[in-house]
Design a protein around this motif. Structure first.
Motif, PDB file in Angstrom:
ATOM      1  N   THR A 177       0.831  -1.204   0.000  1.00  0.00           N
ATOM      2  CA  THR A 177       0.000   0.000   0.000  1.00  0.00           C
ATOM      3  C   THR A 177       0.860   1.247   0.000  1.00  0.00           C
ATOM      4  OG1 THR A 177      -1.824  -1.126   1.126  1.00  0.00           O
ATOM      5  CG2 THR A 177      -1.742   1.269   1.315  1.00  0.00           C
TER       6      THR A 177
ATOM      7  N   GLU B  41      -5.498   0.529  -3.495  1.00  0.00           N
ATOM      8  CA  GLU B  41      -6.319  -0.086  -4.537  1.00  0.00           C
ATOM      9  C   GLU B  41      -5.499  -0.625  -5.709  1.00  0.00           C
ATOM     10  OE1 GLU B  41      -9.324  -0.689  -3.990  1.00  0.00           O
ATOM     11  OE2 GLU B  41      -9.654   0.604  -2.253  1.00  0.00           O
ATOM     12  N   SER B  42      -4.185  -0.557  -5.628  1.00  0.00           N
ATOM     13  CA  SER B  42      -3.364  -0.851  -6.808  1.00  0.00           C
ATOM     14  C   SER B  42      -2.492  -2.081  -6.677  1.00  0.00           C
ATOM     15  CB  SER B  42      -2.496   0.377  -7.146  1.00  0.00           C
ATOM     16  OG  SER B  42      -3.306   1.491  -7.434  1.00  0.00           O
TER      17      SER B  42
ATOM     18  N   THR C 229      -2.630  -6.471  -6.083  1.00  0.00           N
ATOM     19  CA  THR C 229      -3.523  -7.625  -6.201  1.00  0.00           C
ATOM     20  C   THR C 229      -3.215  -8.645  -5.115  1.00  0.00           C
ATOM     21  OG1 THR C 229      -2.051  -8.888  -7.643  1.00  0.00           O
ATOM     22  CG2 THR C 229      -3.539  -7.292  -8.703  1.00  0.00           C
TER      23      THR C 229
ATOM     24  N   ARG D 240      -9.510 -10.142  -0.417  1.00  0.00           N
ATOM     25  CA  ARG D 240      -8.749  -8.896  -0.516  1.00  0.00           C
ATOM     26  C   ARG D 240      -9.365  -7.780   0.325  1.00  0.00           C
ATOM     27  NH1 ARG D 240      -7.885  -4.058  -2.743  1.00  0.00           N
ATOM     28  NH2 ARG D 240      -5.783  -3.597  -3.489  1.00  0.00           N
ATOM     29  N   ASP D 241     -10.680  -7.676   0.305  1.00  0.00           N
ATOM     30  CA  ASP D 241     -11.333  -6.615   1.061  1.00  0.00           C
ATOM     31  C   ASP D 241     -11.073  -6.756   2.557  1.00  0.00           C
ATOM     32  OD1 ASP D 241     -13.140  -4.269   0.723  1.00  0.00           O
ATOM     33  OD2 ASP D 241     -14.381  -5.406   2.123  1.00  0.00           O
TER      34      ASP D 241
ATOM     35  N   VAL E 221      -7.596  -5.474   3.121  1.00  0.00           N
ATOM     36  CA  VAL E 221      -7.551  -4.014   3.062  1.00  0.00           C
ATOM     37  C   VAL E 221      -8.115  -3.403   4.344  1.00  0.00           C
ATOM     38  CG1 VAL E 221      -8.506  -1.992   1.896  1.00  0.00           C
ATOM     39  CG2 VAL E 221      -7.556  -3.867   0.551  1.00  0.00           C
TER      40      VAL E 221
ATOM     41  N   GLY F 167      -4.605   6.155  -0.769  1.00  0.00           N
ATOM     42  CA  GLY F 167      -5.876   5.469  -0.928  1.00  0.00           C
ATOM     43  C   GLY F 167      -6.595   5.179   0.374  1.00  0.00           C
TER      44      GLY F 167
ATOM     45  N   ARG G 227     -10.739   5.557   1.259  1.00  0.00           N
ATOM     46  CA  ARG G 227     -11.536   4.448   1.786  1.00  0.00           C
ATOM     47  C   ARG G 227     -12.222   4.839   3.099  1.00  0.00           C
ATOM     48  NH1 ARG G 227     -11.862  -1.131   0.784  1.00  0.00           N
ATOM     49  NH2 ARG G 227     -12.556  -2.324   2.613  1.00  0.00           N
TER      50      ARG G 227
ATOM     51  N   SER H  36      -7.356  12.678  -0.172  1.00  0.00           N
ATOM     52  CA  SER H  36      -7.606  11.868  -1.370  1.00  0.00           C
ATOM     53  C   SER H  36      -7.242  12.631  -2.633  1.00  0.00           C
ATOM     54  CB  SER H  36      -9.076  11.444  -1.419  1.00  0.00           C
ATOM     55  OG  SER H  36      -9.416  10.655  -0.314  1.00  0.00           O
TER      56      SER H  36
END
Length: 239
Positions: A35, A41-42, A44, A66-67, A70, A110, A114, A162
């Motif tokens: 991160t 968000e970038s 995987t 993934r969520d 995060v 990011g 969020r 942001s």
């Protein structure tokens, strides 16, 4: 879910391969690093699995999708900023808190977006929300309005951060802004536009001023929002 096929020639035991054990903390550490480098968000799940030298299924097993990862990253970031002393006057407390928040969130692109959209988890944010609300209640806001002020201030700060995240990702954006707004106005009857052009161009074309531009804009916006909240407080609590 079908299991991934073993990699040919790779020892089945992590100990045999000399690899550290995969744990939830190690996964979140790796996600936090990704991160910081790429933005929340970038990256995987496959990249995260590669960072801990494991299969994606291992990530699911230890943490979740993934969520879920995060969310854990956001919680970890929230734990990093320092809460100002509770005894500070409410306005000083909020100014210091939001500056602390920006200094941490800027390191993890990011995360601010969020938080603005979804909010943090209750578990991670509980100490912050409790102290933030108590400063507003002590200042004289009623319960519902204190809640609205709290959300307003945090949302405003996160939205500005942001915007800064987005513009820092594309250095050419700042150059384009400087070029467009630094150009002379189309006619002599637009002195206000000329003043704005001169100010923006002077800041964004100077590396030193450009580096501080967002911090100054952030501080200015927070102070002006606090001015408005102070006026509202005087209306509902003249004493």
């Amino acid at each position: 879910m079908a299991k991934s096929a073993p990699v040919p020639g790779r020892p089945r035991s992590r100990d045999a391969a000399g690899l550290p054990a995969v744990t939830p903390d190690r996964i979140i550490d790796a996600a936090l690093e990704l991160t910081a480098r790429h933005g929340v968000e970038s990256w995987t799940l496959r990249q995260l699995a590669g960072a801990v030298d494991a299969y994606p299924a291992v990530i699911y097993h230890h943490v979740g999708d993934r969520d879920t990862v995060v969310t854990a990253v956001v919680d970890r970031v929230i734990a990093m900023y320092e809460l100002p002393p509770a005894e500070l006057e409410w306005r000083d407390w909020w100014r210091r808190f939001l500056k602390n928040l920006r200094s941490v969130f800027m390191r993890y692109p990011g995360v601010a977006r969020r938080v603005a959209l979804l909010g943090p988890s209750v578990k991670a944010a509980a100490p912050t929300v409790d102290r933030a609300m108590r400063t507003l209640l002590r200042a004289g806001f009623e319960h519902d309005e204190a809640s609205m002020v709290c959300r307003l201030l945090v949302s405003q700060a996160c939205l500005f951060i942001s915007l800064e995240d987005d513009q820092r990702k594309a250095a050419e954006v700042r150059t384009q802004i400087s070029d467009v707004w630094g150009a002379p106005p189309p006619g002599p009857d637009l002195p206000g536009l000329a003043t704005l052009n001169e100010s923006v161009h002077a800041r964004l074309s100077d590396p030193d001023k450009s580096e501080d531009y967002f911090a100054e804009l952030f501080d200015y916006s927070i102070d002006r929002v606090l001015d408005g909240v102070q006026v509202r407080l005087a209306e509902i609590n003249p004493s």
